[in-house]
Each structure stands twice: as structure tokens, then as C-alpha cells.
Scaffold this motif. Structure first.
Motif, mmCIF file in Angstrom:
data_model
loop_
_atom_site.group_PDB
_atom_site.id
_atom_site.type_symbol
_atom_site.label_atom_id
_atom_site.label_comp_id
_atom_site.label_asym_id
_atom_site.label_seq_id
_atom_site.Cartn_x
_atom_site.Cartn_y
_atom_site.Cartn_z
ATOM 1 N N VAL A 1 1.708 -1.385 0.026
ATOM 2 C CA VAL A 1 -0.076 0.211 0.049
ATOM 3 C C VAL A 1 0.786 1.475 -0.481
ATOM 4 C CG1 VAL A 1 -1.743 1.115 0.771
ATOM 5 C CG2 VAL A 1 -2.223 -1.750 1.097
ATOM 6 N N MET A 2 0.461 2.520 -0.724
ATOM 7 C CA MET A 2 1.017 3.233 -0.494
ATOM 8 C C MET A 2 1.083 4.003 0.083
ATOM 9 S SD MET A 2 0.140 4.769 -4.736
ATOM 10 C CE MET A 2 1.005 3.408 -6.261
ATOM 11 N N MET A 3 1.563 3.932 1.343
ATOM 12 C CA MET A 3 1.972 4.708 2.580
ATOM 13 C C MET A 3 2.679 5.852 2.840
ATOM 14 S SD MET A 3 -0.773 3.062 4.810
ATOM 15 C CE MET A 3 -0.720 3.726 6.189
ATOM 16 N N GLY A 4 3.505 5.565 2.086
ATOM 17 C CA GLY A 4 4.259 6.769 2.059
ATOM 18 C C GLY A 4 3.435 8.368 1.475
ATOM 19 N N VAL A 5 2.896 7.479 -0.250
ATOM 20 C CA VAL A 5 2.407 8.730 -0.335
ATOM 21 C C VAL A 5 0.927 9.557 0.689
ATOM 22 C CG1 VAL A 5 0.573 9.193 -3.340
ATOM 23 C CG2 VAL A 5 2.679 7.305 -2.700
ATOM 24 N N LEU A 6 0.442 8.609 0.951
ATOM 25 C CA LEU A 6 -0.933 8.674 1.333
ATOM 26 C C LEU A 6 -0.132 9.729 2.532
ATOM 27 C CD1 LEU A 6 -3.869 6.760 3.368
ATOM 28 C CD2 LEU A 6 -2.460 8.083 4.497
ATOM 29 N N MET A 7 0.678 9.268 3.342
ATOM 30 C CA MET A 7 1.375 9.946 4.546
ATOM 31 C C MET A 7 2.223 11.430 4.114
ATOM 32 S SD MET A 7 3.858 11.706 6.200
ATOM 33 C CE MET A 7 5.429 10.553 5.557
ATOM 34 N N ASN A 8 2.569 11.504 3.036
ATOM 35 C CA ASN A 8 3.122 13.216 2.292
ATOM 36 C C ASN A 8 2.153 14.170 2.122
ATOM 37 O OD1 ASN A 8 5.778 12.976 2.146
ATOM 38 N ND2 ASN A 8 5.695 10.565 1.963
ATOM 39 N N LYS A 9 1.223 13.358 1.272
ATOM 40 C CA LYS A 9 -0.056 14.299 0.980
ATOM 41 C C LYS A 9 -0.915 14.286 2.026
ATOM 42 C CE LYS A 9 -2.013 12.606 -3.387
ATOM 43 N NZ LYS A 9 -2.628 12.191 -3.508
ATOM 44 N N GLY A 10 -1.089 13.997 2.906
ATOM 45 C CA GLY A 10 -1.550 14.274 4.163
ATOM 46 C C GLY A 10 -3.161 14.756 4.150
ATOM 47 N N LEU A 11 -2.820 13.162 3.533
ATOM 48 C CA LEU A 11 -4.928 12.292 2.909
ATOM 49 C C LEU A 11 -5.353 11.855 4.605
ATOM 50 C CD1 LEU A 11 -4.455 10.373 0.631
ATOM 51 C CD2 LEU A 11 -5.040 12.951 0.578
ATOM 52 N N THR A 12 -6.514 12.023 4.942
ATOM 53 C CA THR A 12 -7.643 11.812 5.479
ATOM 54 C C THR A 12 -7.442 10.428 5.419
ATOM 55 O OG1 THR A 12 -7.777 13.847 7.102
ATOM 56 C CG2 THR A 12 -9.615 11.940 7.671
ATOM 57 N N LEU A 13 -7.912 9.264 6.529
ATOM 58 C CA LEU A 13 -8.346 8.314 5.947
ATOM 59 C C LEU A 13 -9.854 7.837 6.877
ATOM 60 C CD1 LEU A 13 -7.901 5.082 5.079
ATOM 61 C CD2 LEU A 13 -6.743 4.066 6.123
ATOM 62 N N ARG A 14 -10.509 7.389 6.429
ATOM 63 C CA ARG A 14 -11.800 7.012 7.451
ATOM 64 C C ARG A 14 -12.028 5.346 6.450
ATOM 65 N NH1 ARG A 14 -14.935 13.044 7.401
ATOM 66 N NH2 ARG A 14 -12.779 14.395 8.983
ATOM 67 N N THR A 15 -12.670 4.933 7.381
ATOM 68 C CA THR A 15 -13.153 3.889 6.619
ATOM 69 C C THR A 15 -13.868 2.907 8.009
ATOM 70 O OG1 THR A 15 -12.347 1.309 6.070
ATOM 71 C CG2 THR A 15 -10.991 2.580 8.101
ATOM 72 N N GLY A 16 -14.005 1.870 7.922
ATOM 73 C CA GLY A 16 -14.886 1.031 9.065
ATOM 74 C C GLY A 16 -15.911 0.451 8.319
ATOM 75 N N GLN A 17 -16.561 -0.918 9.043
ATOM 76 C CA GLN A 17 -17.944 -1.022 8.973
ATOM 77 C C GLN A 17 -19.088 -0.187 8.619
ATOM 78 O OE1 GLN A 17 -18.652 -4.545 7.084
ATOM 79 N NE2 GLN A 17 -17.073 -5.604 7.602
ATOM 80 N N THR A 18 -20.026 -0.336 7.830
ATOM 81 C CA THR A 18 -20.956 0.496 8.975
ATOM 82 C C THR A 18 -21.814 0.355 9.886
ATOM 83 O OG1 THR A 18 -21.752 0.110 6.031
ATOM 84 C CG2 THR A 18 -23.069 1.184 7.145
ATOM 85 N N ASN A 19 -22.273 1.488 10.099
ATOM 86 C CA ASN A 19 -23.400 1.700 11.785
ATOM 87 C C ASN A 19 -24.673 2.123 10.929
ATOM 88 O OD1 ASN A 19 -20.444 1.935 13.004
ATOM 89 N ND2 ASN A 19 -20.787 3.698 12.851
ATOM 90 N N VAL A 20 -25.001 0.422 10.384
ATOM 91 C CA VAL A 20 -26.322 0.950 9.415
ATOM 92 C C VAL A 20 -27.324 1.667 10.483
ATOM 93 C CG1 VAL A 20 -27.876 -0.887 8.534
ATOM 94 C CG2 VAL A 20 -25.633 -1.419 9.303
ATOM 95 N N GLN A 21 -27.353 0.974 11.690
ATOM 96 C CA GLN A 21 -28.765 1.463 12.494
ATOM 97 C C GLN A 21 -28.106 3.121 13.013
ATOM 98 O OE1 GLN A 21 -26.224 -1.440 12.958
ATOM 99 N NE2 GLN A 21 -27.734 -3.168 14.282
ATOM 100 N N LYS A 22 -27.752 3.419 12.377
ATOM 101 C CA LYS A 22 -27.164 5.216 12.255
ATOM 102 C C LYS A 22 -27.992 5.339 11.444
ATOM 103 C CE LYS A 22 -24.315 8.544 12.084
ATOM 104 N NZ LYS A 22 -22.877 9.030 11.776
ATOM 105 N N TYR A 23 -27.795 4.881 10.694
ATOM 106 C CA TYR A 23 -28.704 5.167 9.129
ATOM 107 C C TYR A 23 -30.184 4.965 8.745
ATOM 108 C CZ TYR A 23 -23.860 6.688 8.314
ATOM 109 O OH TYR A 23 -22.690 7.417 9.102
ATOM 110 N N LEU A 24 -30.788 3.837 9.485
ATOM 111 C CA LEU A 24 -32.506 3.822 9.034
ATOM 112 C C LEU A 24 -33.592 4.376 9.332
ATOM 113 C CD1 LEU A 24 -32.240 0.091 11.380
ATOM 114 C CD2 LEU A 24 -31.676 0.545 8.264
ATOM 115 N N ALA A 25 -33.313 5.136 10.046
ATOM 116 C CA ALA A 25 -34.460 6.122 9.712
ATOM 117 C C ALA A 25 -34.356 6.847 9.137
ATOM 118 C CB ALA A 25 -35.089 6.744 11.388
#
Length: 393
Positions: A319-343
Motif C-alpha cells: 500500500v502507498m502509505m508514504g504517498v498517503l502520509m506525504n499528501k496529508g490525506l485523512t483516511l476514514r473507513t469501517g464497517q457500516t453503522n447501519v442502525q445510525k442511518y436506518l430512520a
């Protein structure tokens, strides 16, 4: 009852299995009215997820009618039509209280085993291996729903089964991926989406629901690219276009403000020399393939956001971790918190903002068709973009 089961890598069969029964006071049993094959089910089919066992019942996109309730259930009644989130959450642990439903600390009976890999236990999942709890899935005629007072949502009669089915997974997953990009109408953001499968399609439309100015969708499958264009996206066909250069050209050199990687562990393709080398190395290993992830890291503008709903399970190739770090990217991930979005997403559907059933290409009333439809979906044959079963017709 009939159910679709995992037998071994590459082999899915329809089998007769015992009907589910109430095991706990917070359980309900549903008669499955509709269920679907998810792109992440293909990872199971391809043997990419550890701890699958012969005979495991598959499926985590399910809705149905309540036919039996446990003694402690007061929020659901027999006859209710409900959508079942793919994440099984207790509703009372600290993670659930924080809104991190997919990180529930209590619902995975094999949490100790999972913690050996992930450090801590996470929420149980339907039909998705024994490391996530060994729960029977919903590609079946009936399903036991544990913790049924802390997840499923009752749907109104004015909405059809297919309109609400994808609240179980792909619509909230695409929406969370878009929400992670910090989209507002005022920001006039450009978002690039890798992968125009079902989650990618929901992400594209969710970006526009949240106020994105432009969405650029990347894939190679003609019908998926066409569907993305119907949803308002501009498209890049990576069979014929260099992704990075095309993104630069389309954005006047600025790059997309955020990117969504909706492909996951079985990505294909390579643009750069680094990716081509990685492709050659990974073809001889069992490591997961981060080609789309690396392209997304490269494609995002400096200081941007990388949102990653694509599923990964274990060891990953370079994985291009050096590219991600040097570009200052914010990484957001995770399984979906489905219950939060149902309603809120149910309200979106009810208001006519979106009808998620647009993604369906194939329907069947017979689970016996399951093995063939799994193969069509995996191999992208017969213009197959999404498969839905109605086990009771």
C-alpha cells in the motif's frame, strides 16, 4: 427450509437445513420476503475470508415478516415487516452508545477469536464467517434475528420490499462513505468513486444527496458505468483511460477533494510502474489486492479525504502509505453503522429522494437459482449488477 450455503472455495449450493428457532428472549424469527447477494459475499465465494465452514448459510441483506417473537421483545410484533441491519448490535455497550454500532462489544460470541486478529471484538455479522460470530445468514426462507430490539426497523406499507431491502447494507454503506467525505452544498466538492458496483452506485447518489458538485466514477464494466452516468456521474473507463492523468485533466490539475474506494480486497488494474510491479507480485500470492486503494491514494488531491467502504479481511499487498502520509490525506473507513442511518434513509426513500431498487438487474423466486446467479454476479455476465431473491414468491 431452503438456504444458500458455502461448501468450499468457489462452491455455493442450495440445501435443505433446519428452520431457525428462538434461542434468546431478544430474538425474533422472520419469514424472508427479500434477500440479496452482496459484493462482499463474493469474497466468501472466492475463499478470501478466513473461518468459513462447510454448510454455513450465507447472506446479510435481508428483510422480512416477523412470525415469532422472543419473550423480551416489546418493540416488534408478529406481522411487522422489518429490514435487518447486517451488523448485529446490542444497543447498550459503550460502542453502541457512541454510535459505533459496527464495533459492538457484546454480540460476537467468537469475539475472543476475533480479538486475536483485530485486537478487540467487533459486532457479529450475519452469514459472514465464524470470526464474526458464525451467525446463519439471510439467503434463506427464514432467519433468526438476535438483539431484534436494537436494530431492525419496521417499514411502512406504502413502500415495497425492494425499495427498502438495501437499507440492510449497501444504501447505508454508500451513504456513510459519502458522509465521510465532509460534503456540503457550500463546499462544491468533487468526489471520485472507485468501483461502480452496488455500493459504488449508492455512494454516487449519496454524494449528490449530500450536495456534491461533481462525482467522477471509475470502473471498466459498461453497464455499471452507464448506471453511474444515469445517476449524474461523469465516468472513467480504466480499460481505455489512464485514471490519474484523466482525473488531473478533468479537474484542471486540482484533483478530487475526496475519494471513495468501493472496491476492496479483490481489485484489478494498474496504472503506475509501482502498481504494475505490485500486480505481478500479488498474482502469485494469497494477499489481498490493493490496486484500487493505491489508485485512490494517488488520485486524491493533497490534504483531501480517502473514504474506504471497500472490504478487506487480512493481509494486504503493498500500500502507498508514504504517498498517503506525504499528501496529508485523512483516511476514514469501517464497517457500516447501519442502525445510525436506518430512520433518516428510510425517510429519504419515503420522500422520493431515491429508490435504491434501481440497482437490481436479476430477480428470482427460487433459491435453487442461487449458485448460478452467484457465478453471474461474480463474473459480471448477462449484465448482472445486483441479484434479489424472494424465497416465498
Amino acid at each position: 427450509m431452503k438456504a444458500l450455503t458455502w461448501q468450499k472455495k468457489g462452491r455455493i449450493t442450495c440445501e435443505s437445513v433446519p428452520d431457525p428457532v428462538i434461542r434468546d428472549g431478544r430474538d425474533v424469527i422472520i419469514k424472508v420476503r427479500a434477500c440479496a447477494i452482496c459484493g462482499s459475499d463474493l469474497h466468501l465465494m472466492d475463499g478470501m475470508m478466513p473461518s468459513m465452514q462447510c454448510g454455513d448459510i450465507l447472506g446479510h441483506e435481508t428483510m422480512g415478516e416477523v412470525i415469532e417473537v422472543g419473550r423480551d421483545i416489546t418493540t416488534l410484533s408478529i406481522g411487522d415487516r422489518i429490514v435487518v441491519p447486517f451488523t448485529i448490535s446490542c444497543g447498550a455497550c459503550r460502542q453502541c452508545m457512541w454510535g459505533n454500532w459496527s464495533c459492538c462489544e457484546r454480540t460476537n460470541p467468537n469475539g475472543r477469536q476475533q480479538a486475536e486478529t483485530f485486537g478487540y471484538p467487533l459486532a457479529g455479522l450475519y452469514g459472514y464467517s465464524h470470526i464474526t460470530g458464525g451467525f446463519a445468514g439471510g439467503q434463506a426462507e427464514y432467519l433468526r434475528v438476535p438483539y431484534a430490539d436494537a436494530g431492525p426497523i419496521v417499514v411502512p406499507d406504502v413502500l415495497g420490499d425492494e425499495q427498502v431491502l438495501f437499507l440492510s447494507d449497501i444504501f447505508p454503506t454508500g451513504y456513510q462513505a459519502a458522509e465521510n467525505c465532509d460534503i456540503t452544498p457550500e463546499a462544491e466538492k468533487t468526489i471520485a468513486v472507485w468501483g461502480c458496483g452496488p455500493v459504488g452506485q449508492m455512494a454516487i447518489r449519496s454524494c449528490f444527496l449530500l450536495g456534491a458538485k461533481r462525482v467522477i466514477a471509475i470502473d471498466e464494466v459498461p453497464e455499471r458505468l452507464a448506471m453511474a452516468r444515469v445517476g449524474g456521474a461523469e465516468t472513467i473507463d480504466f480499460r481505455h483511460q489512464n485514471i490519474q492523468q484523466t482525473l488531473v485533466d478533468m479537474t484542471d490539475g486540482r484533483g478530487p477533494d475526496a475519494v471513495i474506494e468501493a472496491v476492496g480486497m479483490e481489485a484489478h488494474g494498474a496504472d503506475t510502474m509501482m502498481q504494475k510491479v505490485g500486480s505481478a507480485l500479488l498474482s502469485a500470492t494469497t494477499l489481498e489486492r490493493p490496486f484500487a486503494l493505491n489508485q485512490a491514494i494517488l488520485g486524491c488531491r493533497p490534504g483531501g479525504i480517502l473514504s474506504m467502504p471497500g472490504v478487506y479481511a487480512g493481509a494486504l499487498g503493498p500500500v502507498m502509505m508514504g504517498v498517503l502520509m506525504n499528501k496529508g490525506l485523512t483516511l476514514r473507513t469501517g464497517q457500516t453503522n447501519v442502525q445510525k442511518y436506518l430512520a433518516p434513509l428510510l425517510e429519504r426513500i419515503r420522500n422520493g429522494d431515491i429508490d435504491p431498487s434501481f440497482v437490481i438487474s436479476h430477480r428470482s423466486t427460487n433459491l435453487e437459482d442461487g449458485p448460478d446467479l452467484y457465478e453471474k454476479f461474480r463474473d459480471k455476465r448477462d449484465h448482472c449488477t445486483k441479484v434479489v431473491f424472494r424465497p416465498h414468491g
